[in-house]
Design a protein around this motif. Sequence first.
Motif, PDB file in Angstrom:
ATOM      1  N   VAL A 184     -29.026 -68.409   8.637  1.00  0.00           N
ATOM      2  CA  VAL A 184     -28.385 -67.411   7.765  1.00  0.00           C
ATOM      3  C   VAL A 184     -28.296 -67.926   6.336  1.00  0.00           C
ATOM      4  N   LEU A 185     -27.873 -69.170   6.166  1.00  0.00           N
ATOM      5  CA  LEU A 185     -27.710 -69.729   4.825  1.00  0.00           C
ATOM      6  C   LEU A 185     -29.050 -69.885   4.097  1.00  0.00           C
ATOM      7  N   THR A 186     -30.077 -70.417   4.782  1.00  0.00           N
ATOM      8  CA  THR A 186     -31.369 -70.610   4.114  1.00  0.00           C
ATOM      9  C   THR A 186     -32.017 -69.278   3.761  1.00  0.00           C
ATOM     10  N   PHE A 187     -31.821 -68.286   4.616  1.00  0.00           N
ATOM     11  CA  PHE A 187     -32.402 -66.967   4.319  1.00  0.00           C
ATOM     12  C   PHE A 187     -31.758 -66.380   3.068  1.00  0.00           C
ATOM     13  N   ILE A 188     -30.443 -66.506   2.947  1.00  0.00           N
ATOM     14  CA  ILE A 188     -29.742 -66.005   1.752  1.00  0.00           C
ATOM     15  C   ILE A 188     -30.235 -66.730   0.499  1.00  0.00           C
ATOM     16  N   PHE A 189     -30.337 -68.070   0.567  1.00  0.00           N
ATOM     17  CA  PHE A 189     -30.803 -68.854  -0.578  1.00  0.00           C
ATOM     18  C   PHE A 189     -32.227 -68.452  -0.977  1.00  0.00           C
ATOM     19  N   SER A 190     -33.075 -68.250   0.018  1.00  0.00           N
ATOM     20  CA  SER A 190     -34.480 -67.925  -0.255  1.00  0.00           C
ATOM     21  C   SER A 190     -34.631 -66.537  -0.858  1.00  0.00           C
ATOM     22  N   TRP A 191     -33.958 -65.578  -0.270  1.00  0.00           N
ATOM     23  CA  TRP A 191     -34.141 -64.190  -0.678  1.00  0.00           C
ATOM     24  C   TRP A 191     -33.754 -63.973  -2.140  1.00  0.00           C
ATOM     25  N   ARG A 192     -32.780 -64.734  -2.609  1.00  0.00           N
ATOM     26  CA  ARG A 192     -32.288 -64.558  -3.974  1.00  0.00           C
ATOM     27  C   ARG A 192     -33.302 -64.960  -5.041  1.00  0.00           C
ATOM     28  N   VAL A 193     -34.223 -65.858  -4.717  1.00  0.00           N
ATOM     29  CA  VAL A 193     -35.167 -66.324  -5.731  1.00  0.00           C
ATOM     30  C   VAL A 193     -36.548 -65.688  -5.589  1.00  0.00           C
ATOM     31  N   LEU A 194     -36.749 -64.889  -4.543  1.00  0.00           N
ATOM     32  CA  LEU A 194     -38.032 -64.224  -4.368  1.00  0.00           C
ATOM     33  C   LEU A 194     -38.138 -63.025  -5.291  1.00  0.00           C
TER      34      LEU A 194
END
Length: 423
Positions: A184-194
């Motif tokens: 959940v945490l890595t997906f949130i971090f990733s999605w924000r910079v895509l």
Amino acid sequence: RKIAFSTFIQYAGKLVQLVLAMITVRLIARFLSETDYGIYSAIGEFTLFFSVAANLGIFGNVVKRMADAPTDRNLFVNALVLRVGSALVFFGVGLVTLVATGSSSGFLLGSALFFGSLLFDYVTSVCDGMLQANYMMGRAMVASIAGRVVHTGVVFVLVNGYLFSTDYALMFLAPLIGSVVTMVLTFIFSWRVLEGDFTFDKNLMVKIFWLSLPFGIINIFNNLYFRFLPDFFAHQHLSQEQFAGFSVSFRMAQVLSLASTFLMFSVLPGLKQYIDQKHFEKARKLLRFILLLMAALGLLIVVAGSLSQLFLVDLLTDKKYFLPDFPFLFPMMLVLAAISYGYDVILLSLFALDEDKWLLKREAMAVCLAGVFFILSLGMFSAQSKIACVLLGALLGETFMVVSGYVKLKRTLLAKHIEHHST
């Protein structure tokens, strides 16, 4: 500087995770009997084999492709769908295999829980690939540490019976819950910079699949002689109690072998840029430095680890897992881990140079070379000679890849450097 900082962040994060993992392993190893710990380890190896098979080289390919398009949302989403789809297929095959072979309910339950954990880890790995390509591994480490803290906390609750009585199978609830938190945490971090939109592109998924497949098969071959077949033959040659001791030492060596993996996945995006921009001399200097660094680290772990074997086993688990009748066991495993440092350097370097087919052919040869010794171990009389023969096979297979790969890498970079300057 980016490579150094990314690697430092990963090592710092992994050090924290390693301390938490030591606590977790110690709790589980002291809670379970040697027999149950042997079954617990067997479940882990069985499920991890299917995890390696389901990988299909997608993670490495994602990092490689995202080095050229580090914020491409469309690439990210389609790689994610492909990765989860491959995991569902292979993990389903694993569960069907257990049912068809009449495995015990405990083995089946433990495998199902761990397969679930690995499925969430697959989502995390695609996110990590994107963060790696953007040199944002600090965020990935935060997520990983959070998941590991939860994992350790759940183990503590389980072994102390605060919720319900437990056994070796239910121990796999801990990695399952921890993996959900990390995902959940890595997906949130990733999605924000895509950036950009996305569509479910079947053609792109097929392209990623076929481009990744050679690297995936290479990974399967290497894991066969480096990890899974030695573990399988050791299970055949040893009693359940002895196998538990073998597993403890083998896991410690496997963890130590990851040191070069973190470094090389930090190096890969930068190395790929050097190669794409025709800076072959810079690539050669970078790899020369990395090889010297890995050689020094390998020598350190072999010497220090061999001298402190009993201390490490007692620190991480319990003295009951120490095998005094197999004094050569841990030193040979440490040598294998040290050689694997060189393997990671040549593997990812040749992968960046698009030498997948060459690697695939050499891995097939390495499997055959190691396989000869695995088969020979069946004809040995004592358990000591059987295990020594198995580990020798793994060592020879890995050494063959490192030596031949280094020669190939050196010649390829030199040839490209000369070709570029002559042009």
